[in-house]
Design a protein around this motif. Structure first.
Motif, short mmCIF file in Angstrom:
data_model
loop_
_atom_site.label_atom_id
_atom_site.label_comp_id
_atom_site.label_asym_id
_atom_site.label_seq_id
_atom_site.Cartn_x
_atom_site.Cartn_y
_atom_site.Cartn_z
N CYS A 72 49.30 56.24 45.31
CA CYS A 72 49.98 55.49 46.47
C CYS A 72 49.10 56.03 47.75
CB CYS A 72 51.29 56.19 46.67
SG CYS A 72 52.56 55.16 45.53
N LEU A 73 48.75 57.35 47.70
CA LEU A 73 47.92 58.00 48.87
C LEU A 73 46.46 57.19 48.96
CD1 LEU A 73 47.56 59.91 51.14
CD2 LEU A 73 46.91 61.45 49.39
N ILE A 74 45.91 57.11 47.76
CA ILE A 74 44.60 56.34 47.73
C ILE A 74 44.84 54.93 48.09
CG2 ILE A 74 42.78 55.69 46.18
CD1 ILE A 74 43.17 58.20 44.41
N TYR A 75 45.81 54.17 47.68
CA TYR A 75 45.89 52.74 47.98
C TYR A 75 46.35 52.86 49.49
CZ TYR A 75 45.04 50.68 43.71
OH TYR A 75 44.71 50.17 42.37
N PHE A 76 47.17 53.79 50.00
CA PHE A 76 47.47 53.75 51.29
C PHE A 76 46.27 54.08 52.25
CE2 PHE A 76 48.87 55.87 55.33
CZ PHE A 76 49.69 54.95 55.75
N THR A 77 45.49 54.74 51.85
CA THR A 77 44.26 54.93 52.56
C THR A 77 43.21 54.04 52.66
OG1 THR A 77 44.08 57.52 52.02
CG2 THR A 77 42.33 56.58 52.96
N GLN A 78 43.28 53.23 51.65
CA GLN A 78 42.29 52.22 51.40
C GLN A 78 42.70 50.83 52.59
OE1 GLN A 78 39.65 52.53 50.18
NE2 GLN A 78 39.55 52.45 47.72
N GLY A 79 44.09 50.59 52.58
CA GLY A 79 44.66 49.99 53.68
C GLY A 79 44.56 50.32 55.01
N PHE A 80 44.77 51.66 55.16
CA PHE A 80 44.72 52.34 56.47
C PHE A 80 43.13 52.35 57.17
CE2 PHE A 80 45.21 55.75 59.64
CZ PHE A 80 46.33 55.33 60.24
N ARG A 81 42.31 52.11 56.29
CA ARG A 81 40.74 51.94 56.77
C ARG A 81 40.48 51.22 57.98
NH1 ARG A 81 36.26 52.46 53.70
NH2 ARG A 81 36.09 50.21 53.50
N SER A 82 41.55 49.94 58.04
CA SER A 82 41.31 49.24 59.52
C SER A 82 41.68 50.06 60.48
CB SER A 82 42.61 48.22 59.19
OG SER A 82 43.78 48.65 59.24
N PHE A 83 42.37 51.14 60.58
CA PHE A 83 42.46 51.99 61.70
C PHE A 83 40.94 52.45 62.16
CE2 PHE A 83 42.55 56.48 63.25
CZ PHE A 83 43.68 56.21 64.32
N VAL A 84 40.21 52.86 61.39
CA VAL A 84 38.95 53.45 61.79
C VAL A 84 37.80 52.27 61.88
CG1 VAL A 84 38.07 54.08 59.57
CG2 VAL A 84 37.40 55.56 61.39
N TRP A 85 38.02 51.38 61.19
CA TRP A 85 36.89 50.17 61.22
C TRP A 85 36.84 49.40 62.40
CZ3 TRP A 85 32.26 50.10 58.92
CH2 TRP A 85 31.96 50.82 57.65
N THR A 86 38.27 49.52 62.82
CA THR A 86 38.35 48.53 64.36
C THR A 86 37.39 49.43 65.31
OG1 THR A 86 40.44 47.93 63.69
CG2 THR A 86 39.81 47.92 66.18
N LEU A 143 43.09 61.95 56.46
CA LEU A 143 43.81 61.20 55.21
C LEU A 143 42.92 61.55 53.97
CD1 LEU A 143 45.00 57.65 55.93
CD2 LEU A 143 46.35 59.60 55.15
N PRO A 144 41.69 61.62 53.95
CA PRO A 144 40.72 62.05 52.82
C PRO A 144 40.93 63.67 52.50
CG PRO A 144 39.35 60.73 54.50
CD PRO A 144 40.58 60.86 54.99
N THR A 145 41.29 64.38 53.73
CA THR A 145 41.50 65.57 53.43
C THR A 145 42.86 65.96 52.58
OG1 THR A 145 40.37 66.37 55.57
CG2 THR A 145 42.03 68.10 54.53
N ILE A 146 43.82 65.24 52.71
CA ILE A 146 45.02 65.58 52.29
C ILE A 146 45.03 64.66 50.81
CG2 ILE A 146 47.64 64.57 51.91
CD1 ILE A 146 47.59 64.29 54.94
N GLN A 147 44.01 63.77 50.68
CA GLN A 147 43.81 63.12 49.36
C GLN A 147 42.95 64.01 48.48
OE1 GLN A 147 42.28 59.11 49.34
NE2 GLN A 147 40.80 59.72 47.97
N LEU A 148 42.05 64.97 49.01
CA LEU A 148 41.19 65.86 48.44
C LEU A 148 42.24 67.06 47.76
CD1 LEU A 148 38.64 66.78 47.56
CD2 LEU A 148 38.10 67.89 49.72
N LEU A 149 42.87 67.48 48.47
CA LEU A 149 43.98 68.67 48.31
C LEU A 149 45.06 68.14 47.24
CD1 LEU A 149 44.78 70.14 51.87
CD2 LEU A 149 43.42 70.93 50.03
#
Length: 496
Positions: A21-35, A189-195
């Motif tokens: 769920c975290l990986i998929y949430f991060t994929q969707g949340f990329r709109s936050f930074v790509w804007t 988010l990637p930091t939490i994903q790595l941990l």
């Protein structure tokens, strides 16, 4: 809903579900930074619309080679594991570029450095996307196939939720924060994903070979030592000269033993590399053999043509909306949320009403619908909406929702055909290849759009020829209709 989540937790474990769920949430949340990236290219680097679209297209190229990541993770285990190490590598690739861009002003102010870091970040995201899909496929194949639909559903829900949150917060962040701060915030988010990768246990593969080799090597050393020990006993009664000779002989035997063990280790390493190479070669040949079949090649050719024959002018429209219409970042974030809602509405409508309709008919009317929706851009550019009392914001919102919904009518047949055409045994890798073709076609379409904008001299603050560009886009939307014969005539959304 809670009971459904409990069943999934019991079947797969909390750690596994959390990571998925975290990986998929991060994929969707990329709109936050790509804007924020879009505004970085436009406002800080002062790039033209065509140059900005070129940078974005290059940065997203790693999504076009997704099968490579699948083949690598399938054929080359790292320390005996196929998935978690690759998730960790991909997460580091996703994390480090945002940290560097957030902390180093020079790096984010250089176009070429920005391209390199954005490409590396997309490489990590694309690799994670492929590997997590493989993890899901392995999980549901492991005597839990009844949960396949549930696991896919929670994945898509996580990504949709991430997309909505990212779009809403992205617009707010751009209004209140500096762009480099947004880069640093997203890196959380990637930091939490790595941990979180450390919470998931993965059974090693090929461990028997290494154990056997280790036992063989230690057995060889033990036998050598026993022989030396026996020789010591037999030579105890000899003269001092014999003792000296024995010691010399012992040193020689130890050297031979060490050399033998090193030789065996070298042979084992060479054998492992050879097996990896043969595995990669076999996977590549099987993928090539399956893809060149006409039943697979023809439909995929159509979806590729449907992208490259229609210029993508999305970046140019972004410049027009922010510079000429003066639409705020927060509103554009809201428009993307409406787009996500349209996407989900399109998915529901397709599954509810259109699954039994021939795919040729769906794709025909989808292309016609996209051409009609492109007329909304013409209305926006010619200011006809203002003449009829319709605000720019309302026009953009309706256009975003409807275009994403109609585009989903094209994506759903693509996913269905991909699933139906994949032969047993290489479903994951071949499906990744199908998605790569779709992504690569979209990238080429963006290059075509950037080229069209350059030819028409559409630049920041100069949109005189934008109307002509949109008219060309509308005309090109009808080109894929001429190639619909490539789609199987009787194919529908229901497996046969």
């Amino acid at each position: 809903m809670i009971e459904w989540l409990r069943r999934l937790k019991k079947a797969f474990g909390f750690s596994f579900l959390w990571l998925i769920c975290l990986i998929y949430f991060t994929q969707g949340f990329r709109s936050f930074v790509w804007t924020a990236v879009s505004y970085q290219l436009k406002d800080l680097l002062k790039l033209s619309p065509s140059a900005s679209q070129f940078v974005t297209s290059v940065a997203f190229f790693p999504w076009s080679i997704k099968p490579l990541y699948g083949i690598l993770s399938d054929c080359i285990p790292i320390k005996g594991r196929k998935r978690i190490p690759y998730i960790q590598i991909s997460t580091v690739l996703s994390l480090v570029p945002w940290l560097i861009l957030g902390l180093n002003a020079y790096m984010r102010s250089s176009t070429w450095h920005l391209i390199i870091f954005l490409t590396a970040q997309n490489l990590g995201s694309a690799m994670a996307d492929v590997v997590v899909d493989a993890m899901i496929a392995e999980a549901v194949r492991s005597e839990r196939s009844s949960f396949a639909g549930d696991l896919q559903s929670i994945s898509w829900l996580s990504m949709a939720f991430g997309g909505i949150c990212g779009s809403l917060l992205g617009g707010f962040a751009l209004t209140n924060l500096k762009i480099h701060t947004i880069f640093l915030l997203f890196s959380v988010l990637p930091t939490i994903q790595l941990l979180s990768c450390g919470l998931v246990e993965e059974n090693p593969v090929g461990s028997n070979v290494s154990h056997e080799f280790s036992n063989s090597s230690s057995s060889h050393m033990a036998n050598g030592n026993n022989n030396v020990f026996d020789e010591d006993i037999s030579l105890e009664k000899n003269s001092n000269i014999s003792i000296i000779r024995r010691r010399k002989s012992q040193k020689k035997k130890k050297k031979r033993s060490i050399f033998s063990s090193k030789f065996l280790a070298s042979e084992n390493g060479n054998s492992l590399i050879l097996r990896w190479f043969q595995s990669l070669k076999a996977a590549t040949y099987s993928l090539y053999g399956a893809f060149r079949q006409p039943a697979i090649l023809r439909p995929m050719t159509w979806f590729f043509l449907a992208h490259i024959t229609v210029p993508n002018l999305s970046t140019i429209m972004f410049y027009y909306q922010t510079e000429f219409l003066n639409l705020e970042p927060s509103f554009l974030g809201t428009a993307r949320v409406v787009g996500w809602a349209g996407l989900m509405l399109g998915t529901f409508a397709y599954n509810r009403y259109m699954k039994k309709i021939q795919l040729r008919k769906i794709l025909l009317w989808t292309q016609i619908g996209l051409s009609i929706l492109s007329l909304l851009d013409i209305v926006l550019v010619t200011r006809m909406n203002v003449a009829y009392g319709i605000s720019d914001k309302a026009t953009v919102l309706y256009g975003s929702a409807l275009s994403d919904a109609v585009n989903q009518f094209k994506l759903m047949p693509f996913l269905i055909l991909s699933g139906q055409l994949c032969p047993p045994g290489i479903e994951g890798t071949l499906f990744a290849l199908f998605m790569s073709i779709n992504n690569f076609g979209s990238t080429v379409g963006s290059f075509v759009g950037a080229g069209l904008a350059s030819v028409l001299n559409i630049s920041s603050g100069s949109f005189d020829n934008l109307l002509l560009g949109i008219v060309i886009q509308v005309i090109c939307t009808f080109i894929p209709i001429a190639f619909l014969f490539l789609i199987p005539k009787e194919a529908t959304g229901v497996s046969t």
